[in-house]
Design a protein around this motif. Structure first.
Motif, PDB file in Angstrom:
ATOM      1  N   ARG A  20       0.840  -1.214   0.000  1.00 45.19           N
ATOM      2  CA  ARG A  20       0.000   0.000   0.000  1.00 45.19           C
ATOM      3  C   ARG A  20       0.869   1.256   0.000  1.00 45.19           C
ATOM      4  N   LEU A  21       1.963   1.228   0.768  1.00 43.69           N
ATOM      5  CA  LEU A  21       2.861   2.375   0.813  1.00 43.69           C
ATOM      6  C   LEU A  21       3.572   2.562  -0.523  1.00 43.69           C
ATOM      7  N   LEU A  22       4.079   1.472  -1.096  1.00 40.83           N
ATOM      8  CA  LEU A  22       4.814   1.573  -2.359  1.00 40.83           C
ATOM      9  C   LEU A  22       3.899   1.925  -3.524  1.00 40.83           C
ATOM     10  N   ALA A  23       2.591   1.674  -3.374  1.00 39.22           N
ATOM     11  CA  ALA A  23       1.646   2.072  -4.421  1.00 39.22           C
ATOM     12  C   ALA A  23       1.513   3.594  -4.486  1.00 39.22           C
ATOM     13  N   ARG A  24       1.890   4.264  -3.407  1.00 38.26           N
ATOM     14  CA  ARG A  24       1.837   5.734  -3.392  1.00 38.26           C
ATOM     15  C   ARG A  24       3.133   6.346  -3.901  1.00 38.26           C
ATOM     16  N   LYS A  25       4.273   5.723  -3.545  1.00 37.61           N
ATOM     17  CA  LYS A  25       5.565   6.271  -3.967  1.00 37.61           C
ATOM     18  C   LYS A  25       6.662   5.257  -3.665  1.00 37.61           C
ATOM     19  N   PRO A  26       7.791   5.313  -4.395  1.00 34.19           N
ATOM     20  CA  PRO A  26       8.935   4.470  -4.048  1.00 34.19           C
ATOM     21  C   PRO A  26       9.478   4.883  -2.675  1.00 34.19           C
ATOM     22  N   CYS A  27       9.973   3.928  -1.906  1.00 32.92           N
ATOM     23  CA  CYS A  27      10.481   4.210  -0.561  1.00 32.92           C
ATOM     24  C   CYS A  27      11.765   3.432  -0.309  1.00 32.92           C
ATOM     25  N   TYR A  28      12.587   3.938   0.610  1.00 37.28           N
ATOM     26  CA  TYR A  28      13.755   3.195   1.040  1.00 37.28           C
ATOM     27  C   TYR A  28      13.433   2.512   2.370  1.00 37.28           C
ATOM     28  N   VAL A  29      14.325   1.643   2.809  1.00 43.13           N
ATOM     29  CA  VAL A  29      14.034   0.759   3.941  1.00 43.13           C
ATOM     30  C   VAL A  29      13.667   1.531   5.200  1.00 43.13           C
TER      31      VAL A  29
END
Length: 217
Positions: A20-29
């Motif tokens: 759900r988080l990555l569907a909004r934007k790329p993220c790092y660990v």
């Protein structure tokens, strides 16, 4: 990937939250770790499993920070009813797929997306969202009608019968399959299983055999 494996993979709540988080934007660990409230080590373990499944991939920016993002579109469907349980995964069809004549029971009036003008793309997005909602409603309607038909068929066959399989056999006969072998091919089942189902249907007076051919009564 096998839909049962995907179902097991996505049974973990933190993996679902990561997606759900990555569907909004790329993220790092570290971002993901703070969002979930779990350790970076646990996040890396979840990301590794999602990467192995082909759902997530990563890239490194100029500061050598590793970002994770969703790698593909995937639809996972789960169907649970008194007559069956199944899972099905599907990837988007190619944009070149011609849907004319492919859907016998649904009329698709989907917009094209070849034009890169922003207003055209925005209109196409809105119409596709509406179409998605309508198809979801139609799918719910179909599931309801299938259950209703199988309930009524159970009344004819008795609760011990496999109503779904018998319905498939009946449908094969109704659409022109006449021999046991033809029915087996249409129902994608073994001739022995189909022979037993046809005999059960014949005992209930739903099908009959004349001159070696099966027909609805």
């Amino acid at each position: 990937m096998d839909s049962a494996v995907l179902l097991d993979l996505l049974g973990n709540e933190n993996r679902r939250r990561i997606l759900r988080l990555l569907a909004r934007k790329p993220c790092y660990v570290t971002e993901i770790s703070e969002y979930l409230g779990v350790s970076p080590k646990a996040v890396i373990d979840h990301l590794q499993k999602l990467e192995e499944a082909g759902l997530v991939e990563s890239h490194t920016d100029e500061q050598r920070r590793k970002y994770f993002h969703i790698s593909r579109n995937l639809r996972l469907e789960v169907s649970v009813s008194p007559y069956g349980f199944g899972t099905k995964s599907a990837y988007p069809a190619s944009a070149s797929l011609d849907m004319d004549g492919q859907c016998r029971h649904v009329s698709l009036d989907a917009p094209g997306t070849a034009d890169d003008e922003v207003d055209d793309l925005a209109e196409a997005f809105d119409r596709l969202q509406t179409l998605e909602d309508e198809l979801s409603l139609a799918q719910r309607w179909v599931y309801g009608r299938i259950t209703e038909v199988l309930d009524r068929l159970t009344d004819h066959l008795g609760v011990d019968a496999d109503s779904r399989f018998h319905a498939e056999v009946l449908a094969a006969v109704a659409t022109g399959a006449r021999t046991t072998e033809e029915v087996a091919e249409a129902a994608d089942a073994s001739p022995n299983a189909v022979r037993g189902a046809l005999n059960t249907l014949a005992d209930r007076g739903l099908v009959g055999r004349m001159d070696g051919e099966w027909r609805l009564q």
